[in-house]
Design an enzyme around this catalytic site. Structure first.
Site, PDB file in Angstrom:
ATOM      1  N   ASP A 125     -11.560   2.293   3.058  1.00 37.15           N
ATOM      2  CA  ASP A 125     -11.857   0.285   2.791  1.00 37.15           C
ATOM      3  C   ASP A 125     -13.219   0.470   2.745  1.00 37.15           C
ATOM      4  O   ASP A 125     -13.856  -0.861   2.013  1.00 37.15           O
ATOM      5  CB  ASP A 125     -11.355  -0.368   4.158  1.00 37.15           C
ATOM      6  CG  ASP A 125     -10.306  -0.937   4.292  1.00 37.15           C
ATOM      7  OD1 ASP A 125      -9.286  -1.175   3.088  1.00 37.15           O
ATOM      8  OD2 ASP A 125      -9.539  -0.847   5.440  1.00 37.15           O
ATOM      9  N   GLN A 138      -5.237  -2.102   8.597  1.00 34.83           N
ATOM     10  CA  GLN A 138      -4.836  -3.017   8.932  1.00 34.83           C
ATOM     11  C   GLN A 138      -5.471  -4.488   9.463  1.00 34.83           C
ATOM     12  O   GLN A 138      -4.931  -4.178  10.419  1.00 34.83           O
ATOM     13  CB  GLN A 138      -3.106  -3.321   8.336  1.00 34.83           C
ATOM     14  CG  GLN A 138      -2.598  -4.875   7.954  1.00 34.83           C
ATOM     15  CD  GLN A 138      -3.357  -4.788   6.208  1.00 34.83           C
ATOM     16  OE1 GLN A 138      -3.601  -3.421   5.173  1.00 34.83           O
ATOM     17  NE2 GLN A 138      -4.183  -5.959   6.361  1.00 34.83           N
ATOM     18  N   LYS A 175       1.408  -0.895   0.216  1.00 31.25           N
ATOM     19  CA  LYS A 175       0.422   0.351  -0.381  1.00 31.25           C
ATOM     20  C   LYS A 175       1.391   1.422   0.038  1.00 31.25           C
ATOM     21  O   LYS A 175       0.498   1.979  -0.351  1.00 31.25           O
ATOM     22  CB  LYS A 175      -1.191  -0.136   1.096  1.00 31.25           C
ATOM     23  CG  LYS A 175      -2.179  -0.948   1.563  1.00 31.25           C
ATOM     24  CD  LYS A 175      -2.136  -1.453   2.980  1.00 31.25           C
ATOM     25  CE  LYS A 175      -3.552  -2.403   1.927  1.00 31.25           C
ATOM     26  NZ  LYS A 175      -4.767  -2.966   2.979  1.00 31.25           N
TER      27      LYS A 175
END
Length: 285
Positions: free
Chosen positions: A119, A96, A52
């Site tokens: 997300d 995460q 990422k």
């Protein structure tokens, strides 16, 4: 033989589009910024976070990295999210997953402001998705739709079967297919005669988490197959939820594993970060 949908190529196209938008924002004095929070030392999570960061660097998005020890308390993590919520320079917050067992994932995800939820997991954004109004869409499902559309497949009017009903992929991809005017059926462990249902599908999205679950006798000729699964076999090789060798013979389009859906998730994350930045700064993307 099926056309292989190249997720690496399509994801690069999307990242290049994001890069161009980021450059235009910088010309206006706006720098898109994503905060990535990692708790603990899970090797797979470390790889994802590293990828990422690389994607941010490529796309011209500023990356804030927070790598916390595995004994970080829930209160400490919530305090960090509060800090990032209040940081006007930070447009997106990504925590995460999975988190250590002593931290409540739902509590953490709810703490992130919906407008910074890149997300697409916050219930507010999931609700908007269900009525076709979401700006920030769950990355993997949104990536599936892009793979289909950018391969030249029109979803309108097609029988779409989603195998799996998870909150992360199955449910949201079903809603996205509906918003593209597909006729959607969701299959799960309690579905009677899954083989029959799948045989009716023009488009199948497999996200059930069982290696090679979708077999050749479960699909019709010309089907479009998007395989979200990623499973490691006993020999160490990766495979999807679709038996690629069998299904490829009948499909018109199919994604490989690896190299299909996987690269799209990070590309759509980058896109969400730009969308969030534009919305927060009242700029048209």
């Amino acid at each position: 033989m099926a056309n292989i949908i190249d997720g690496k190529l399509i994801s690069m196209d999307i990242k290049n589009e994001v890069k161009e938008k980021a450059a235009k924002l910088k010309e206006k004095g706006i720098e898109p910024c994503l905060a990535v929070v990692l708790v603990g030392e899970d090797p797979a999570s470390q790889v994802y976070v590293r990828n990422k960061k690389k994607a941010c660097e490529y796309c011209g998005i500023k990356s804030l990295s927070y790598e916390l020890s595995g004994d970080t308390t829930e209160e400490e993590l919530l305090a960090l999210i509060d800090e990032l919520n209040n940081n006007k320079e930070c447009n997106g917050i990504l925590v995460q997953l999975p988190l250590p067992k002593h931290i409540d994932e739902n509590k953490i995800l709810l703490k992130i402001l919906p407008e910074k939820d890149v997300d697409g997991f916050h219930p507010y954004n999931v609700g908007l998705l269900s009525i076709g109004k979401a700006d920030l869409k769950a990355c993997t499902p949104a990536g599936c739709i892009e793979l289909i559309k950018r391969s030249g497949v029109d979803i309108t009017g097609k029988n779409c079967v989603v195998v799996g009903r998870s909150n992360i992929v199955g449910k949201p991809v079903g809603m996205l297919l509906l918003s593209e005017n597909g006729t959607v059926t969701t299959c799960h462990s309690k579905t009677n005669d899954i083989k029959f249902v799948c045989r009716q599908a023009d488009i199948i999205v497999a996200a059930v988490g069982i290696p090679k679950f979708v077999k050749g006798d479960m699909v019709k000729e010309g089907v479009v197959v998007i395989d979200v699964g990623i499973n490691r076999m006993e020999n160490g090789k990766l495979c999807g939820d679709v038996d690629f060798e069998e299904v490829e013979k009948k499909a018109s389009y199919i994604t490989p594993v690896p190299g299909g859906v996987g690269p799209m998730t990070i590309a759509m994350l980058m896109n969400n970060c730009i969308v969030a930045c534009c919305k927060q700064n009242n700029v048209v993307c």
